[in-house]
Design a protein around this motif. Structure first.
Motif, PDB file in Angstrom:
ATOM      1  N   GLY A   1       0.352  -0.693  -0.078  1.00 15.72           N
ATOM      2  CA  GLY A   1      -0.195   0.434  -0.379  1.00 15.72           C
ATOM      3  C   GLY A   1       0.659   1.330  -0.344  1.00 15.72           C
ATOM      4  N   LYS A   2       2.262   1.205   0.689  1.00 14.81           N
ATOM      5  CA  LYS A   2       2.666   2.516   0.872  1.00 14.81           C
ATOM      6  C   LYS A   2       3.776   2.706  -1.004  1.00 14.81           C
ATOM      7  CE  LYS A   2       7.005   4.576   2.856  1.00 14.81           C
ATOM      8  NZ  LYS A   2       6.239   5.721   3.613  1.00 14.81           N
ATOM      9  N   ALA A   3       4.178   1.083  -1.271  1.00 13.59           N
ATOM     10  CA  ALA A   3       4.639   1.758  -3.111  1.00 13.59           C
ATOM     11  C   ALA A   3       3.193   2.285  -3.581  1.00 13.59           C
ATOM     12  CB  ALA A   3       4.865   0.538  -3.582  1.00 13.59           C
ATOM     13  N   TRP A   4       2.042   2.062  -3.549  1.00 17.32           N
ATOM     14  CA  TRP A   4       0.572   2.732  -4.244  1.00 17.32           C
ATOM     15  C   TRP A   4       0.831   4.038  -4.125  1.00 17.32           C
ATOM     16  CZ3 TRP A   4      -4.992   0.544  -3.156  1.00 17.32           C
ATOM     17  CH2 TRP A   4      -5.667   1.137  -4.229  1.00 17.32           C
ATOM     18  N   ALA A   5       0.603   4.279  -3.086  1.00 16.25           N
ATOM     19  CA  ALA A   5       0.416   5.859  -2.371  1.00 16.25           C
ATOM     20  C   ALA A   5       1.402   6.403  -2.679  1.00 16.25           C
ATOM     21  CB  ALA A   5       0.392   5.826  -1.346  1.00 16.25           C
ATOM     22  N   GLU A   6       2.637   6.140  -2.341  1.00 16.80           N
ATOM     23  CA  GLU A   6       3.924   6.403  -2.996  1.00 16.80           C
ATOM     24  C   GLU A   6       4.033   7.194  -4.425  1.00 16.80           C
ATOM     25  OE1 GLU A   6       7.444   7.029   0.005  1.00 16.80           O
ATOM     26  OE2 GLU A   6       5.653   7.271   1.820  1.00 16.80           O
ATOM     27  N   ALA A   7       3.374   6.184  -4.723  1.00 18.89           N
ATOM     28  CA  ALA A   7       3.825   5.887  -6.219  1.00 18.89           C
ATOM     29  C   ALA A   7       5.222   5.909  -6.519  1.00 18.89           C
ATOM     30  CB  ALA A   7       3.171   6.891  -7.608  1.00 18.89           C
ATOM     31  N   ARG A   8       6.326   4.680  -6.425  1.00 20.61           N
ATOM     32  CA  ARG A   8       7.485   4.780  -6.201  1.00 20.61           C
ATOM     33  C   ARG A   8       8.557   3.241  -5.816  1.00 20.61           C
ATOM     34  NH1 ARG A   8      10.249   5.079  -1.966  1.00 20.61           N
ATOM     35  NH2 ARG A   8      10.074   6.663   0.164  1.00 20.61           N
ATOM     36  N   PRO A   9       8.903   2.542  -6.185  1.00 21.39           N
ATOM     37  CA  PRO A   9       9.746   1.798  -5.244  1.00 21.39           C
ATOM     38  C   PRO A   9       9.756   2.248  -3.889  1.00 21.39           C
ATOM     39  CG  PRO A   9      10.408   2.025  -7.873  1.00 21.39           C
ATOM     40  CD  PRO A   9       9.741   3.378  -7.369  1.00 21.39           C
ATOM     41  N   VAL A  10       9.748   1.276  -3.313  1.00 20.88           N
ATOM     42  CA  VAL A  10       9.994   1.133  -1.557  1.00 20.88           C
ATOM     43  C   VAL A  10      11.273   0.028  -1.050  1.00 20.88           C
ATOM     44  CG1 VAL A  10       9.193   2.082   0.359  1.00 20.88           C
ATOM     45  CG2 VAL A  10       8.257   2.657  -1.521  1.00 20.88           C
ATOM     46  N   VAL A  11      11.253   0.638  -0.428  1.00 20.66           N
ATOM     47  CA  VAL A  11      12.687  -0.452  -0.097  1.00 20.66           C
ATOM     48  C   VAL A  11      12.662  -0.353   1.945  1.00 20.66           C
ATOM     49  CG1 VAL A  11      15.387  -1.137   0.319  1.00 20.66           C
ATOM     50  CG2 VAL A  11      14.624  -0.534  -1.433  1.00 20.66           C
ATOM     51  N   LEU A  12      12.302  -1.665   1.697  1.00 19.84           N
ATOM     52  CA  LEU A  12      12.323  -1.546   3.807  1.00 19.84           C
ATOM     53  C   LEU A  12      13.021  -2.480   4.075  1.00 19.84           C
ATOM     54  CD1 LEU A  12      11.082  -0.993   6.249  1.00 19.84           C
ATOM     55  CD2 LEU A  12       9.248  -2.829   5.829  1.00 19.84           C
ATOM     56  N   LYS A  13      14.262  -2.034   4.699  1.00 22.01           N
ATOM     57  CA  LYS A  13      15.562  -2.991   5.250  1.00 22.01           C
ATOM     58  C   LYS A  13      15.111  -3.971   6.401  1.00 22.01           C
ATOM     59  CE  LYS A  13      18.918   0.236   3.175  1.00 22.01           C
ATOM     60  NZ  LYS A  13      20.266   0.268   3.682  1.00 22.01           N
ATOM     61  N   THR A  14      14.295  -3.063   7.096  1.00 10.06           N
ATOM     62  CA  THR A  14      14.257  -3.913   8.543  1.00 10.06           C
ATOM     63  C   THR A  14      12.625  -3.682   8.342  1.00 10.06           C
ATOM     64  OG1 THR A  14      14.175  -4.498  10.652  1.00 10.06           O
ATOM     65  CG2 THR A  14      14.794  -1.674   9.754  1.00 10.06           C
ATOM     66  N   PHE A  15      11.795  -5.005   9.192  1.00  9.50           N
ATOM     67  CA  PHE A  15      10.838  -5.125   9.751  1.00  9.50           C
ATOM     68  C   PHE A  15      10.510  -4.634  11.209  1.00  9.50           C
ATOM     69  CE2 PHE A  15       9.930  -8.743   6.080  1.00  9.50           C
ATOM     70  CZ  PHE A  15      10.472  -7.823   5.249  1.00  9.50           C
ATOM     71  N   ASP A  16      11.611  -4.634  12.159  1.00 18.63           N
ATOM     72  CA  ASP A  16      11.016  -4.907  13.261  1.00 18.63           C
ATOM     73  C   ASP A  16      10.548  -3.111  13.564  1.00 18.63           C
ATOM     74  OD1 ASP A  16      12.171  -7.395  14.115  1.00 18.63           O
ATOM     75  OD2 ASP A  16      13.564  -6.452  14.430  1.00 18.63           O
ATOM     76  N   GLY A  17       9.324  -2.880  14.305  1.00 17.79           N
ATOM     77  CA  GLY A  17       8.998  -1.731  14.540  1.00 17.79           C
ATOM     78  C   GLY A  17       8.473  -0.447  13.110  1.00 17.79           C
ATOM     79  N   SER A  18       8.228  -1.593  11.684  1.00 16.35           N
ATOM     80  CA  SER A  18       8.133  -0.139  10.666  1.00 16.35           C
ATOM     81  C   SER A  18       6.470  -1.068  10.324  1.00 16.35           C
ATOM     82  CB  SER A  18       8.467  -1.565   9.832  1.00 16.35           C
ATOM     83  OG  SER A  18       8.637  -2.739   9.268  1.00 16.35           O
TER      84      SER A  18
END
Length: 310
Positions: free
Chosen positions: A56-73
């Motif tokens: 949903g974040k990639a959709w909303a921000e209309a860009r590729p999104v990198v998430l390096k860690t899941f903790d607290g994200s």
């Protein structure tokens, strides 16, 4: 040819999934989870509103999104991902003009041996700068990448930017065209795939997938040129480039390979206009367990289909 493993035991990417719009939410379309059955079962039941979770974040921000860690994200499957040993992910939206067609999510596990790179580059002041990336154990290569920028036409990211088309690059550690060749060689990176990521507006994004010998992103890469801009019946594509760990180069101008809409996985992308993940060995090229195929759009039309096989 110095490319990916002949008989890889582990891949850099653990999970690949495709999410497609259904009204005001993203729903699961296809995916490959390997032996992670519980994570697969949970994921297939999920859906995401615009701005919710990684898709949903990639959709909303209309860009590729990198998430390096899941903790607290904002990742919505943190506990299940932990149990599966998954640690990081990249989400890539696929737009046809202003219309979102899908979001492709690749999820990785982190350890001391897994080496590769999934990079997102964006244009700023006439150069491509690293937006973010995931590199596994390739720490020095990550540092070099963070301090490198590309003018149009230079290196793999710059070449993709100039051509506005996907590119395959061989022999990263020794190729003069690859600007980070020395660092790539030390990291064991061998093969690079660069993709232009079309998004609404005038922003420029390039996605690069860099494969290492020991933990390859894929064993086979294919680039198909779409010979018609339409989606559905009548669409067709011709193999323009490809490399394989077992077979070497795949493209041969004397033996043209052509597919039409709905013929195999490439044809399914041409027919539907959305990415697909396949893991039915009966329908795949012999010797592969799964594959990913996604469309590359320009001005709302499919210009290429890119595929990689595990």
């Amino acid at each position: 040819m110095d490319i990916a493993l002949d008989s890889p035991t582990r891949t850099f990417i653990e999970v690949t999934e495709v999410w497609v719009p259904d009204g005001d939410r993203l729903v699961w379309s296809s995916g490959n989870y390997g032996a992670l059955g519980e994570f697969a079962a949970l994921s297939e039941q999920k859906s995401f509103a615009k701005g919710e979770g990684l898709p949903g974040k990639a959709w909303a921000e209309a860009r590729p999104v990198v998430l390096k860690t899941f903790d607290g994200s904002y990742f919505k499957r943190i506990e299940a991902a932990k149990e599966a040993g998954l640690t990081s992910a990249v989400a890539v939206p696929i737009f046809a003009g202003e219309t979102l067609k899908a979001v492709v999510v690749v999820i990785c596990a982190d350890d001391d041996a897994r080496t590769g790179a999934i990079e997102v580059w964006h244009e700023s002041n006439g150069f491509l700068m690293l937006d973010d990336g995931y590199y596994g154990a390739a720490r020095h290569f990550e540092w070099v990448s963070q301090h490198t920028h590309f003018p149009r036409g230079q290196g793999l990211p710059g070449g993709v930017w100039a051509a506005n088309a996907p590119m395959l690059m061989r022999d990263l550690g020794s190729g003069y065209r690859f600007i980070r060749a020395d660092a790539a060689g030390k990291a064991g990176l061998t093969t690079g795939l660069g993709l232009p990521i079309a998004v609404p507006g005038d922003k420029t994004y390039v996605l690069t997938l860099l494969s290492a010998r020991g933990t390859p992103i894929a064993r086979r890469f294919e680039l198909w040129n779409a010979h018609t801009s339409k989606i559905g019946n009548g669409a067709e594509a011709v193999l323009a480039d490809g490399i394989c760990a077992r077979e070497g180069p795949l493209w041969d101008d004397e033996n043209e390979r052509r597919v039409g809409a709905w013929q195999g996985a490439i044809g399914q992308v041409l027919g539907s206009g959305i990415p697909v993940v396949k893991f039915d060995t009966a329908t795949l090229t012999a010797g592969y367990d799964s594959m990913v195929a996604l469309p590359i759009y320009r001005n709302g039309a499919i210009t290429h289909v890119v595929a990689w096989y595990y």
